[in-house]
Scaffold this active site. Structure first.
Site, PDB file in Angstrom:
ATOM      1  N   GLY A  12     -10.907  -7.984  -7.711  1.00 15.59           N
ATOM      2  CA  GLY A  12      -9.908  -7.798  -6.795  1.00 15.59           C
ATOM      3  C   GLY A  12      -9.532  -6.112  -6.976  1.00 15.59           C
ATOM      4  O   GLY A  12      -9.376  -5.385  -5.939  1.00 15.59           O
TER       5      GLY A  12
ATOM      6  N   ASN B 128     -16.865 -11.523 -12.705  1.00 14.39           N
ATOM      7  CA  ASN B 128     -17.261 -12.829 -12.604  1.00 14.39           C
ATOM      8  C   ASN B 128     -17.743 -13.527 -11.395  1.00 14.39           C
ATOM      9  O   ASN B 128     -17.926 -14.622 -10.989  1.00 14.39           O
ATOM     10  CB  ASN B 128     -15.867 -13.784 -13.079  1.00 14.39           C
ATOM     11  CG  ASN B 128     -14.971 -13.405 -12.188  1.00 14.39           C
ATOM     12  OD1 ASN B 128     -14.912 -12.976 -11.052  1.00 14.39           O
ATOM     13  ND2 ASN B 128     -13.573 -14.235 -12.606  1.00 14.39           N
TER      14      ASN B 128
ATOM     15  N   HIS C 152      -2.690 -19.476 -12.043  1.00 11.84           N
ATOM     16  CA  HIS C 152      -4.120 -19.125 -12.198  1.00 11.84           C
ATOM     17  C   HIS C 152      -4.886 -19.253 -13.534  1.00 11.84           C
ATOM     18  O   HIS C 152      -4.741 -18.398 -14.252  1.00 11.84           O
ATOM     19  CB  HIS C 152      -4.035 -17.711 -11.855  1.00 11.84           C
ATOM     20  CG  HIS C 152      -3.568 -17.185 -10.524  1.00 11.84           C
ATOM     21  ND1 HIS C 152      -2.215 -17.361 -10.114  1.00 11.84           N
ATOM     22  CD2 HIS C 152      -4.139 -17.072  -9.209  1.00 11.84           C
ATOM     23  CE1 HIS C 152      -2.037 -17.149  -9.056  1.00 11.84           C
ATOM     24  NE2 HIS C 152      -3.158 -17.000  -8.581  1.00 11.84           N
TER      25      HIS C 152
ATOM     26  N   SER D 189       3.119  22.910   1.090  1.00 15.74           N
ATOM     27  CA  SER D 189       3.881  22.457   2.185  1.00 15.74           C
ATOM     28  C   SER D 189       5.111  21.544   1.605  1.00 15.74           C
ATOM     29  O   SER D 189       6.003  21.689   2.180  1.00 15.74           O
ATOM     30  CB  SER D 189       3.030  21.450   2.936  1.00 15.74           C
ATOM     31  OG  SER D 189       2.172  21.956   3.821  1.00 15.74           O
TER      32      SER D 189
ATOM     33  N   HIS E 112       2.257  12.844  12.591  1.00 16.40           N
ATOM     34  CA  HIS E 112       2.621  13.426  11.505  1.00 16.40           C
ATOM     35  C   HIS E 112       4.081  13.369  11.469  1.00 16.40           C
ATOM     36  O   HIS E 112       4.933  13.858  10.755  1.00 16.40           O
ATOM     37  CB  HIS E 112       2.283  14.867  11.222  1.00 16.40           C
ATOM     38  CG  HIS E 112       0.871  14.864  10.819  1.00 16.40           C
ATOM     39  ND1 HIS E 112      -0.175  14.350  11.349  1.00 16.40           N
ATOM     40  CD2 HIS E 112       0.370  15.532   9.759  1.00 16.40           C
ATOM     41  CE1 HIS E 112      -1.321  14.660  10.744  1.00 16.40           C
ATOM     42  NE2 HIS E 112      -1.029  15.458   9.689  1.00 16.40           N
TER      43      HIS E 112
ATOM     44  N   HIS F  98       8.915  17.427   5.717  1.00 15.58           N
ATOM     45  CA  HIS F  98       8.393  17.093   7.069  1.00 15.58           C
ATOM     46  C   HIS F  98       8.797  15.896   7.606  1.00 15.58           C
ATOM     47  O   HIS F  98       8.141  14.924   7.874  1.00 15.58           O
ATOM     48  CB  HIS F  98       6.883  17.199   7.180  1.00 15.58           C
ATOM     49  CG  HIS F  98       6.455  18.628   6.745  1.00 15.58           C
ATOM     50  ND1 HIS F  98       6.485  19.094   5.512  1.00 15.58           N
ATOM     51  CD2 HIS F  98       5.729  19.451   7.341  1.00 15.58           C
ATOM     52  CE1 HIS F  98       6.003  20.402   5.333  1.00 15.58           C
ATOM     53  NE2 HIS F  98       5.334  20.644   6.647  1.00 15.58           N
TER      54      HIS F  98
ATOM     55  N   LEU G 258      -2.953  -5.938  -6.662  1.00 15.58           N
ATOM     56  CA  LEU G 258      -4.064  -5.669  -7.398  1.00 15.58           C
ATOM     57  C   LEU G 258      -4.191  -4.189  -7.101  1.00 15.58           C
ATOM     58  O   LEU G 258      -4.140  -3.554  -5.974  1.00 15.58           O
ATOM     59  CB  LEU G 258      -5.107  -6.579  -6.521  1.00 15.58           C
ATOM     60  CG  LEU G 258      -5.228  -8.106  -7.240  1.00 15.58           C
ATOM     61  CD1 LEU G 258      -6.243  -8.817  -6.016  1.00 15.58           C
ATOM     62  CD2 LEU G 258      -5.266  -8.240  -8.385  1.00 15.58           C
TER      63      LEU G 258
ATOM     64  N   ASP H 241       2.504  19.448  14.689  1.00 13.94           N
ATOM     65  CA  ASP H 241       1.503  18.585  14.302  1.00 13.94           C
ATOM     66  C   ASP H 241       1.594  16.937  15.189  1.00 13.94           C
ATOM     67  O   ASP H 241       0.378  16.319  15.114  1.00 13.94           O
ATOM     68  CB  ASP H 241       1.651  18.087  12.881  1.00 13.94           C
ATOM     69  CG  ASP H 241       0.777  19.194  11.969  1.00 13.94           C
ATOM     70  OD1 ASP H 241      -0.061  19.933  12.603  1.00 13.94           O
ATOM     71  OD2 ASP H 241       0.937  19.279  10.819  1.00 13.94           O
TER      72      ASP H 241
ATOM     73  N   ILE I   6     -16.362 -14.083  -8.599  1.00 15.09           N
ATOM     74  CA  ILE I   6     -15.675 -14.863  -7.790  1.00 15.09           C
ATOM     75  C   ILE I   6     -14.497 -14.182  -7.378  1.00 15.09           C
ATOM     76  O   ILE I   6     -13.768 -13.412  -8.491  1.00 15.09           O
ATOM     77  CB  ILE I   6     -15.292 -15.914  -8.542  1.00 15.09           C
ATOM     78  CG1 ILE I   6     -16.716 -17.025  -8.910  1.00 15.09           C
ATOM     79  CG2 ILE I   6     -14.279 -16.865  -7.848  1.00 15.09           C
ATOM     80  CD1 ILE I   6     -17.192 -17.745  -7.716  1.00 15.09           C
TER      81      ILE I   6
ATOM     82  N   GLU J 213      -2.292   9.491  -1.913  1.00 20.36           N
ATOM     83  CA  GLU J 213      -0.899   9.095  -1.963  1.00 20.36           C
ATOM     84  C   GLU J 213      -0.386   7.843  -2.634  1.00 20.36           C
ATOM     85  O   GLU J 213       0.473   7.801  -3.613  1.00 20.36           O
ATOM     86  CB  GLU J 213      -0.335   9.089  -0.593  1.00 20.36           C
ATOM     87  CG  GLU J 213      -0.354  10.280   0.271  1.00 20.36           C
ATOM     88  CD  GLU J 213      -1.880  10.478   0.808  1.00 20.36           C
ATOM     89  OE1 GLU J 213      -2.712   9.669   0.705  1.00 20.36           O
ATOM     90  OE2 GLU J 213      -1.911  11.763   1.382  1.00 20.36           O
TER      91      GLU J 213
ATOM     92  N   HIS K 277      -9.641 -20.406  -9.878  1.00 24.89           N
ATOM     93  CA  HIS K 277      -8.960 -19.158  -9.629  1.00 24.89           C
ATOM     94  C   HIS K 277      -7.426 -19.224  -9.640  1.00 24.89           C
ATOM     95  O   HIS K 277      -6.609 -18.687 -10.461  1.00 24.89           O
ATOM     96  CB  HIS K 277      -9.219 -18.703  -8.466  1.00 24.89           C
ATOM     97  CG  HIS K 277      -8.428 -17.247  -7.979  1.00 24.89           C
ATOM     98  ND1 HIS K 277      -8.336 -15.780  -8.535  1.00 24.89           N
ATOM     99  CD2 HIS K 277      -7.166 -17.148  -7.178  1.00 24.89           C
ATOM    100  CE1 HIS K 277      -7.272 -15.320  -8.068  1.00 24.89           C
ATOM    101  NE2 HIS K 277      -6.649 -15.942  -7.344  1.00 24.89           N
TER     102      HIS K 277
HETATM  103  C1  LIG Z   1      -3.058  -6.049  -3.268  1.00 28.41           C
HETATM  104  C2  LIG Z   1      -3.379  -7.607  -3.245  1.00 28.41           C
HETATM  105  N1  LIG Z   1      -4.071  -8.313  -2.299  1.00 28.41           N
HETATM  106  C3  LIG Z   1      -4.304  -9.451  -2.382  1.00 28.41           C
HETATM  107  C4  LIG Z   1      -3.541 -10.243  -3.437  1.00 28.41           C
HETATM  108  C5  LIG Z   1      -4.071 -11.784  -3.658  1.00 28.41           C
HETATM  109  N2  LIG Z   1      -4.685 -12.117  -4.526  1.00 28.41           N
HETATM  110  C6  LIG Z   1      -4.460 -12.406  -5.790  1.00 28.41           C
HETATM  111  S1  LIG Z   1      -5.855 -12.719  -6.906  1.00 28.41           S
HETATM  112  C7  LIG Z   1      -7.140 -12.235  -5.359  1.00 28.41           C
HETATM  113  C8  LIG Z   1      -8.512 -12.447  -5.744  1.00 28.41           C
HETATM  114  C9  LIG Z   1      -8.771 -11.713  -7.060  1.00 28.41           C
HETATM  115  O1  LIG Z   1     -10.340 -11.594  -7.409  1.00 28.41           O
HETATM  116  P1  LIG Z   1     -10.522 -11.429  -8.790  1.00 28.41           P
HETATM  117  O2  LIG Z   1      -9.894 -10.011  -9.143  1.00 28.41           O
HETATM  118  O3  LIG Z   1     -12.053 -11.324  -8.740  1.00 28.41           O
HETATM  119  O4  LIG Z   1      -9.947 -12.383  -9.719  1.00 28.41           O
HETATM  120  P2  LIG Z   1     -10.556 -13.683 -10.288  1.00 28.41           P
HETATM  121  O5  LIG Z   1     -10.529 -14.520  -9.130  1.00 28.41           O
HETATM  122  O6  LIG Z   1     -11.796 -13.344 -10.599  1.00 28.41           O
HETATM  123  O7  LIG Z   1      -9.462 -14.132 -11.330  1.00 28.41           O
HETATM  124  C10 LIG Z   1      -6.259 -12.131  -4.256  1.00 28.41           C
HETATM  125  C11 LIG Z   1      -6.989 -11.704  -3.046  1.00 28.41           C
HETATM  126  C12 LIG Z   1      -2.833  -9.675  -4.406  1.00 28.41           C
HETATM  127  N3  LIG Z   1      -2.315 -10.324  -5.537  1.00 28.41           N
HETATM  128  N4  LIG Z   1      -2.725  -8.333  -4.450  1.00 28.41           N
HETATM  129 MG   LIG Z   2     -13.297 -12.197  -9.781  1.00 26.26          MG
END
Ligand SMILES: Cc1ncc(C[n+]2csc(CCOP(=O)(O)OP(=O)(O)O)c2C)c(N)n1
Ligand SMILES: [Mg+2]
Length: 667
Positions: A156, A185, A26, A385, A474, A462, A116, A470, A187, A412, A261
């Protein structure tokens, strides 16, 4: 002296070249955030490349972990033990530069990121740990705990729900030394986020109680510097710095688009970027004057030395506290632990009593807690609980953080990832709790605790249909089995107070990793044990009740089904069938014991075997073998009192005895 842009371009070049070389990775994010990273790492971050474990260093977390080349470039350039050869080997087997940053693989990587949103949650945990530790140990004129936590997050991370959970709590807890940078950004992978992400992010964070610095040009070092100064000046609130950046900055034909990306730029575009940025050096060659300007070795050594002097002065005035601080940061248990913990388990065995294991868990906390000031825990709004509050619990809050109990609220996943961050920070043994059925909400953070690994004690109460009214929403059915699938995670499902205490002790001593402790809502019978049996609980499985007369069959059970198994064995014995009962609170651990021990518990010659557990049955197939039977639950539960559900689902002595007879008939 190279200028700031040239220094940032070193990151851009290393990142695009490493991704190109690996033909994978990336480049966009590192190229976009290079200018921000340059200002932060060269002018603010307090760290010592020669000692990545120095307790009072700042913590830096790359929550948008796909931009791993940004972090590897920074670690390499500032002087960590990450030679250029490792960058050339980006994403290759056995390199120190895995696809996403991995804790324990690369010096200076504070946590594993890539899923993420979890990085920012870890960062909240680290900032919280710092605050609690500072309130505990600092004295007037002696600030031995005083560091900051910095986190980079992308769109993300912002879109992931966990960022809401943890940033909301960070605001409430007033984590003033936490600074997040949002890489705004526009994107993400699928393109311009305007199609799916148009929140008013600054307003969102203001609503959490953060200081928000809007509209910073992420390519203007002066604006970045000013924003960081404003963040540092604020002590009562965390800060979000919103930085507008261009993804893939410097790649003339691709910058600003999703094409940068997660794919190599391509040889032509890399060449074009070189020309565009004015970077004439070949791949992986950095001019000496750029290395010199980046090096943090001298400044880092000085910063650590200065802190060590402070610690010496502290030790002179507060010797006992200093020793305690060093013990805790070193992850050592108190000297008295080994002896006292054994005695406590013997006392609890003696004491007996039919109680719910969630109560047994609290009894363990009440007994072990006073020995362990490093224990820090909480529950996701189920304290009463989960029984996570013990008699020594003191709330942690924004005003006074000198406590050991965190009200996590209904969060959680956030709780679990924050708790991972506390564990990673050091100085604590964290635990966190919810209903077992909601471990799914937390699951990826549980997985991350095992992957890294980091000590974190996941308390789940639980634990089956036994919780009763429940109903199936649950009532966990598949959860114990599915937790057992996570490599390295120790999973305990104890059957009474003594086993619960042994499980807690093992979790506390599991310095290198996480443990899940599974407890019941309903009362369970106390089991008598000899000293030798009590000793063997820690092996994960042991003979709880020997067969009367000749051993014809075996029953293996966990948790609430151990009492059922004992009753079934009693019935069979009265009918002249000798049955041994094996309690197996931690099958994974039992299977790691040596063959002689395993065979002594489960003699290979005894092939009439029944496993009983109030959950999905398949994981027991191996232990019971071809002739064996499993009494389990391979469907969802129902809403009714727990007792009637145990009968309805056949978790009764009668049904277990029937299964034993069937197994005997099959041999
Ligand atoms: C929980 C999770 N879901 C999906 C992904 C796959 N993934 C990696 S980067 C990305 C997009 C991220 O966008 P952004 O944070 O804006 O990154 P940029 O393109 O700006 O570097 C995704 C969907 C991941 N790494 N983690
Ligand atoms: Mg981005």
């Amino acid at each position: 002296m190279p200028n700031r842009t040239e220094l940032a371009n070193a990151i851009r070049a290393l990142s695009m070249d490493a991704v190109q070389q690996a033909n994978s990775g990336h480049p966009g994010m590192p190229m976009g955030m290079a200018d921000i990273a340059e200002v932060l790492w060269r002018d603010y971050l307090r760290h010592n490349p020669a000692n990545p474990h120095w307790p009072d260093r700042d913590r830096f977390v790359l929550s948008n972990g796909h931009g791993s080349m940004l972090l590897y470039s920074l670690l390499h350039l500032t002087g960590y033990d990450l030679p250029i050869g490792e960058l050339r080997n980006f994403r290759q087997l056995h390199s120190k530069t895995p696809g996403h940053p991995e804790y324990g693989e690369t010096p200076g990587v504070e946590t594993t990121t890539g899923p993420l949103g979890q990085g920012v949650a870890n960062a909240v945990g680290m900032a919280l740990a710092e605050k609690v530790l500072a309130d505990r140990f600092n004295r007037d004129g002696h600030e031995i705990v005083n560091h900051r936590t910095w986190v980079f997050m992308g769109d993300g991370c912002m879109m992931e729900g966990i960022s809401h959970e943890v940033c909301s709590l960070a605001g409430r807890l007033g984590l003033g030394k936490l600074t997040a940078f949002w890489d705004d950004n526009g994107i993400s992978i699928d393109g311009e986020v305007i199609g799916w992400f148009t929140d008013d992010t600054p307003a969102r964070f203001e609503a959490y109680g953060w200081q928000v610095i809007r509209g910073v040009d992420g390519h203007d070092p002066v604006e970045i510097q000013r924003a960081i100064d404003t963040a540092v000046a604020e002590t009562a609130r965390p800060t979000l710095i919103c930085t507008r950046t261009v993804i893939g900055f410097g790649a003339p034909n691709k910058q600003g688009t999703e094409a940068t990306h997660g794919a190599p730029l391509g040889a032509d575009e890399v060449a074009a970027a070189r020309a565009h940025l004015g970077w004439s050096h070949p791949p992986f060659e950095i001019p000496d004057e750029i290395y010199a300007a980046w090096s943090a070795k001298a400044a880092g050594a000085a910063a650590e030395a200065q802190w060590r002097k402070k610690l010496d002065a502290y030790r002179r005035d507060f010797g006992g506290l200093a020793g305690e601080f060093e013990r805790r940061m070193g992850g050592e248990l108190p000297d008295i632990w080994a002896e006292r913990s054994r005695a406590i388990i013997a006392e609890l065995q003696q004491k007996g009593g039919d109680v719910a294991t969630r109560k047994s868990s609290q009894m363990a906390l009440d007994s072990f807690g006073p020995l362990l000031p490093e224990l820090i825990g909480g529950s996701a709004d189920l304290a009463g609980s989960n029984n996570t509050i013990w008699k020594g619990s003191v709330d942690v809050n924004a005003g006074s953080a000198d406590g050991n109990y965190i009200y996590y609220g209904v969060r959680e996943f956030g709780m679990t990832a924050i708790s991972n961050g506390i564990g990673l920070h050091g100085g604590f043994i964290p635990y966190c709790a919810t209903f077992l059925v909601f471990s799914d909400y937390a699951r990826n953070a549980v997985r991350m605790s095992a992957l890294m690994p980091v000590r974190n004690i996941h308390v789940y109460t639980h634990d089956s249909i036994g919780l009763g009214e429940d109903g199936p929403t649950h009532q966990p059915v598949e959860h114990v089995a599915s937790l057992r699938l996570i490599p390295r995670l120790q999973v305990w499902r104890p059957c009474d107070t003594a086993e619960s205490a042994v499980a807690w002790k093992a979790a506390i001593e599991n310095r290198g990793g996480p443990t899940a402790l599974i407890f019941t809502r309903q009362n369970l019978p106390h089991q008598p044990r000899s000293a030798a049996q009590l000793e063997n609980v820690a092996r994960g499985g042991y003979v709880l009740k020997e067969a009367d007369g000749e051993m014809q069959a075996l029953i293996i059970a966990t948790g609430s089904e151990v009492g059922v198994a004992v009753a079934a064995a009693g019935k069979l014995s009265a009918e002249g069938v000798g049955v041994r009962v094996v309690s197996m609170p931690n099958p994974g651990l039992f299977l790691q014991q040596d063959r002689a021990y395993r065979d002594s518990v489960l003699p290979p010659a005894v092939t009439a075997r029944v496993a009983v557990e109030a959950g999905v049955s398949h994981c027991w197939a191996g232990l019971v073998g071809d002739r064996g039977r499993v009494v389990g639950i391979d469907r969802f539960g129902a809403s009714a009192p727990g007792k009637s559900l145990f009968e309805h689902y056949g978790l009764t002595p009668e049904n277990v005895s029937r299964a034993v007879r069937e197994s005997l008939a099959a041999i």
